[in-house]
Design an enzyme around this catalytic site. Sequence first.
Site, short mmCIF file in Angstrom:
data_model
loop_
_atom_site.label_atom_id
_atom_site.label_comp_id
_atom_site.label_asym_id
_atom_site.label_seq_id
_atom_site.Cartn_x
_atom_site.Cartn_y
_atom_site.Cartn_z
N ARG A 76 76.03 77.99 1.18
CA ARG A 76 76.13 78.85 -0.11
C ARG A 76 77.32 79.69 0.31
O ARG A 76 77.97 79.77 -0.92
CB ARG A 76 74.83 79.71 -0.29
N TYR A 77 77.55 80.35 0.99
CA TYR A 77 78.66 80.98 1.18
C TYR A 77 79.90 79.95 1.95
O TYR A 77 79.28 79.29 2.77
CB TYR A 77 78.59 82.14 2.37
N ARG B 23 79.95 79.91 6.04
CA ARG B 23 78.74 79.85 6.67
C ARG B 23 77.84 78.66 6.36
O ARG B 23 77.73 78.49 5.10
CB ARG B 23 77.90 81.17 6.48
N CYS C 286 56.55 76.69 13.68
CA CYS C 286 56.51 77.99 14.08
C CYS C 286 55.47 78.45 15.10
O CYS C 286 54.36 78.15 15.00
CB CYS C 286 56.53 79.21 12.73
N CYS D 197 54.05 83.58 9.60
CA CYS D 197 53.97 84.66 8.91
C CYS D 197 53.47 84.39 7.33
O CYS D 197 53.72 83.66 6.61
CB CYS D 197 55.21 85.43 8.89
N CYS E 282 56.25 84.34 4.84
CA CYS E 282 57.41 83.71 5.22
C CYS E 282 58.24 83.24 3.66
O CYS E 282 57.42 82.83 2.82
CB CYS E 282 56.93 82.45 5.91
N ARG F 164 59.89 80.65 3.52
CA ARG F 164 60.07 79.17 3.59
C ARG F 164 58.70 78.51 3.79
O ARG F 164 58.57 77.36 4.22
CB ARG F 164 60.98 78.62 4.85
N ASP G 185 61.04 88.29 -1.43
CA ASP G 185 61.52 87.50 -2.13
C ASP G 185 60.29 86.91 -3.01
O ASP G 185 59.11 86.96 -2.32
CB ASP G 185 62.05 86.13 -1.48
N ASP H 119 68.11 89.26 -2.49
CA ASP H 119 68.66 88.01 -2.72
C ASP H 119 68.38 87.44 -4.07
O ASP H 119 67.38 87.62 -4.49
CB ASP H 119 68.03 87.03 -1.64
N LYS I 99 73.27 87.16 -1.56
CA LYS I 99 72.78 88.50 -1.56
C LYS I 99 73.46 89.73 -1.76
O LYS I 99 74.74 89.59 -1.69
CB LYS I 99 72.66 88.78 0.10
C1 LIG Z 1 71.66 85.06 4.27
C2 LIG Z 1 72.31 83.46 4.39
C3 LIG Z 1 73.31 83.50 4.97
C4 LIG Z 1 73.89 84.44 6.50
O1 LIG Z 1 74.35 85.73 5.66
P1 LIG Z 1 74.96 86.90 6.57
O2 LIG Z 1 75.11 87.87 5.61
O3 LIG Z 1 76.41 86.56 7.13
O4 LIG Z 1 73.88 87.23 7.70
C5 LIG Z 1 73.98 82.27 5.09
N1 LIG Z 1 73.69 81.21 4.42
C6 LIG Z 1 72.74 81.34 3.38
C7 LIG Z 1 71.96 80.39 2.62
C8 LIG Z 1 71.97 82.58 3.48
O5 LIG Z 1 70.66 82.65 2.67
#
Ligand SMILES: *Cc1c(COP(=O)(O)O)cnc(C)c1O
Length: 367
Positions: free
Chosen positions: A108-109, A112, A121, A125, A128, A130, A290, A327, A334
């Site tokens: 998404r980002y 990352r 798990c 939880c 959760c 997921r 969420d 989110d 986020k």
């Molecule tokens: C939250 C998240 C991250 C990590 O975000 P950080 O702010 O760096 O902790 C990476 N990918 C996805 C899809 C996320 O939801």
Amino acid sequence: MRRFFENIPKDLWRDYGWQIKNRLKTREDIQKYIKLLPEEVEGIERTKGIYPLAITPHYFSLIEPEDPNDPIRLQCIPRREEVDENAQRLGEPDPFREEGQVPGLTHRYRDRVLLSVTTFCAVYCRHCMRKRIFAQGERSRSTEELRKMIEYIKEHEEIRDVLISGGEPLSLSYEKLEYLLSQLRKIKHVEIIRFGTRLLVLAPQRFFDNKLLDILEKYSPIWINTHFNHPKEITEEAEEAVERLLRRGIPINNQTVLLKGVNDNPQTMLELFRGLLRIKVKPQYLFHCDPVKGAVHFRTSIDKGLEIMEYLRGRISGMGIPTYAVDLPGGKGKVPLMPNYIINREGDKFTFRSPFGDVVEYEITDV
Ligand SMILES: *Cc1c(COP(=O)(O)O)cnc(C)c1O
């Protein structure tokens, strides 16, 4: 403390394998120790085959049996609300569109990537995010599936940060962990690797294992993102586990989720974040809960979250104050939220309110 399990020898209690093997998974298992409420009995019966149930003795021992609204109990024993009409109607299985072209990988980002490597798990939880993946049963990704994820990361040079999540990623076998980490470390553009694990809370005994710690240390830099929600979860065992990780050079950040009835009050949060700083864990995020199908009964208002943030400022070091974030649906990312400290602004002339209630005028110019 070890309530209910006083007779278990110390070496077994400290053994992760024992904690996993002796998880409480049925109504009968739980009723050996505590009296269930009618809404819990109904919850256990009606979630069968939909959302799994498992509780480690470690986590279960934190429950105060006389308190029907015990925060640990609410997080691990199913209730009717998970499957009632409201819960099902208001939530979505995957509000953040995590499922993408490579199974288990969300990009998404730009820099990352998030990997979901198992549906296992230690404890399921009830809140959760997921919950949808657990219908598949307890299954970790095959080496072939992991290989496809690694291929994708190799091909995308913009990825600098790999977040390994699940389920519980640190439940993977030594062999799979070695495989995954060694392959990731061969990729030049991958700078940091993070594990999203709740074992520090659910079965901290996992980190009493030197073989696991050796693997994590070997592939440094590795970070841990964990998930403490309540001060009661900061146990002696958790503290020892944190110490062992830090000695291996692994920093630990915490992500709390704001949950109705569990931690939605300022004093509890203050106590939680003070406790985390004391054991050297940095509160990173406070997430708004969420709209996940089966977990909507834990949601509160944004005002509640802002009230908590307002309360914290001035009562604990800035080190102990997480970023409150929501989110956005549809995988839009986020968003950080903060109480507003600017009352008025005319050009460069600001009127601030201080955390202590003072009103302060302050002109800030760029010279
Ligand atoms: C939250 C998240 C991250 C990590 O975000 P950080 O702010 O760096 O902790 C990476 N990918 C996805 C899809 C996320 O939801």
